[in-house]
Motif scaffolding. Structure first.
Motif, PDB file in Angstrom:
ATOM      1  N   CYS A  52       0.845  -1.192   0.000  1.00 62.98           N
ATOM      2  CA  CYS A  52       0.000   0.000   0.000  1.00 62.98           C
ATOM      3  C   CYS A  52       0.887   1.250   0.000  1.00 62.98           C
ATOM      4  O   CYS A  52       2.097   1.171   0.236  1.00 62.98           O
TER       5      CYS A  52
ATOM      6  N   ALA B 214       1.045   3.568   2.148  1.00 59.09           N
ATOM      7  CA  ALA B 214       1.656   3.788   3.464  1.00 59.09           C
ATOM      8  C   ALA B 214       2.953   3.003   3.598  1.00 59.09           C
ATOM      9  O   ALA B 214       3.944   3.504   4.141  1.00 59.09           O
ATOM     10  N   ASP B 215       2.967   1.768   3.084  1.00 61.84           N
ATOM     11  CA  ASP B 215       4.189   0.962   3.134  1.00 61.84           C
ATOM     12  C   ASP B 215       5.293   1.566   2.280  1.00 61.84           C
ATOM     13  O   ASP B 215       6.467   1.524   2.644  1.00 61.84           O
TER      14      ASP B 215
ATOM     15  N   ASP C  39       6.732   4.492   4.237  1.00 62.89           N
ATOM     16  CA  ASP C  39       7.112   4.211   5.618  1.00 62.89           C
ATOM     17  C   ASP C  39       8.575   3.780   5.717  1.00 62.89           C
ATOM     18  O   ASP C  39       8.894   2.627   5.984  1.00 62.89           O
TER      19      ASP C  39
ATOM     20  N   ARG D 257      10.439   9.553   5.883  1.00 64.60           N
ATOM     21  CA  ARG D 257       9.869  10.199   7.074  1.00 64.60           C
ATOM     22  C   ARG D 257      10.672  11.410   7.503  1.00 64.60           C
ATOM     23  O   ARG D 257      10.135  12.359   8.069  1.00 64.60           O
TER      24      ARG D 257
END
Length: 80
Positions: A62, A64-65, A68, A73
């Motif tokens: 996804c 987000a992965d 991440d 970040r």
């Protein structure tokens, strides 16, 4: 590190982790090879979220992965 470089490095990392080439990723994602190579070689400074989503779909992850990671970040703010 800038955002474009971090995204390019993430794509390369994910290809290596999944044992696929950039060309195979492009084919699976339904994206022209030139589009992915432009991202990787800095010719595309602003890859669209749809393109990144297609890359994620091809890799079975996804969004987000994808984002991440410590590098993504901890990017410095680009608007000053």
């Amino acid at each position: 590190m800038d955002t474009q470089t971090a995204i390019a490095q993430r794509i390369i990392q994910l290809c290596e982790e999944n044992g696929i080439t950039v060309n195979k990723l492009a084919t699976t994602a339904g994206i022209p090879r030139s589009s992915i190579k432009n991202i990787l070689y800095g010719k595309s400074n602003n890859p669209g979220i749809i393109t990144i989503k297609k890359i994620c779909d091809a890799l079975g992850i996804c969004l987000a992965d994808f984002f991440d990671t410590d590098k993504l970040r901890n990017l410095e703010q680009e608007i000053k």
